[in-house]
Design an enzyme around this catalytic site. Sequence first.
Site, PDB file in Angstrom:
ATOM      1  N   CYS A 113       1.033  20.222  16.793  1.00  0.00           N
ATOM      2  CA  CYS A 113      -0.205  20.991  16.640  1.00  0.00           C
ATOM      3  C   CYS A 113      -1.038  21.058  17.921  1.00  0.00           C
ATOM      4  CB  CYS A 113      -1.050  20.405  15.516  1.00  0.00           C
ATOM      5  SG  CYS A 113      -0.214  20.369  13.908  1.00  0.00           S
ATOM      6  N   HIS A 251      -8.613  22.535  16.324  1.00  0.00           N
ATOM      7  CA  HIS A 251      -7.392  22.663  15.525  1.00  0.00           C
ATOM      8  C   HIS A 251      -7.784  22.715  14.059  1.00  0.00           C
ATOM      9  CE1 HIS A 251      -3.536  22.075  13.768  1.00  0.00           C
ATOM     10  NE2 HIS A 251      -3.671  20.780  13.527  1.00  0.00           N
ATOM     11  N   ASN A 281      -3.103  25.106   7.897  1.00  0.00           N
ATOM     12  CA  ASN A 281      -2.729  24.519   9.186  1.00  0.00           C
ATOM     13  C   ASN A 281      -1.470  25.208   9.695  1.00  0.00           C
ATOM     14  OD1 ASN A 281      -1.871  22.943  11.321  1.00  0.00           O
ATOM     15  ND2 ASN A 281      -2.123  20.988  10.266  1.00  0.00           N
TER      16      ASN A 281
END
EC number: 2.3.1.180
Length: 362
Positions: A113, A251, A281
């Site tokens: 990520c 994020h 996500n």
Amino acid sequence: MTQCYAEITGWGKCLPPATLSNHDLSTFLDTSDEWIQSRTGIEQRRISHVNTSDLATVAAQHAIACAGVSVEEIDLIIVATCSPDSLIPNIASRVQQNLGIPSAAAFDLNAACTGFLYGLETATRLMQASHYRHALVIGAERLSFYLDWTKRDTAVLFGDGAGAVVLSKTEQKVGLQDAQIGCDAQGRDILAVPKFGTAMDRFDADNGYWAFDFVGKEIFKRAVRGMGAAAQQVLARSGLSTEEIDVVIPHQANIRIIQTLCDLAGIAQDKAFVNIHRYGNTSAATVPIALCEALEQGKIKPHDDLLVAAFGAGLTWGAGHIRWGERITPLGKSDAQLPSCDHTALDLLSKAIEHCKRHQSE
């Protein structure tokens, strides 16, 4: 020698059309819309009917048009992904082929990520140190491929998508000014797909299933600690106070993590751009998608100071200070889009869901 910088001159995104809602998940998981939203902030996510490189290509086409450069001018391509179509060759070469770029350097980067921030730092420093004029940095993921659809803790979190930026060399003091990236390897096993790759028994009849390890509480603690420390280091080196940060692009992993990050950094929560409710996500794609949408919605103004922060499997983490340039609107537009999809998200996932259910019952 004149100092040069890497300005973000183009931005683009690609979200597959099939939407998987929380209600859809509740048809085959023991969960509910209220349970998911209260714990994550997620309302829905996208499920892709195409490969990761296809998502990356469309996002790149929009970013290149936005920058007003030709594909021939792109001389560096970095694709941040942990869900590539293939390991050999990399998918950056597929994107290069799809775009018709003649001879750019092209490679994939896997920091999960945090991958886009790693890619942004890498491209910026390569441009400052070498001859590259225009770089394409992409975050693209098809995480739905990995998921065990019987496990609520991970099935509700992730989605598919891609975002991209074009960096252009300039003498103006804009672009990524400073970054702090790192990795807390002591936590590498708490967020992992441990047997995908050469650790997998290639002759096992059950190769279509693999574990997705996820220890949520520990991830939360380490994520906030890693991102928070990185953000403080970046702000200190940049000489910026928290009040001088105009926009935070975090994020998009969990709304609680975003809120806690802002609180620890001493930055007002309303400065954080949030779109996790729409996409979940998307790993390396969350930051470039959020950046693109923040610009589309007028959240970023000329000369704004941005704080970017992310964490991911590894456990990788990072933060960066971006000084925005003058332009906040595209120079051009692309009509690039994915092939049409006549299936719902549940249709696309039906075989995967059944496979995971069978594996659980065995």
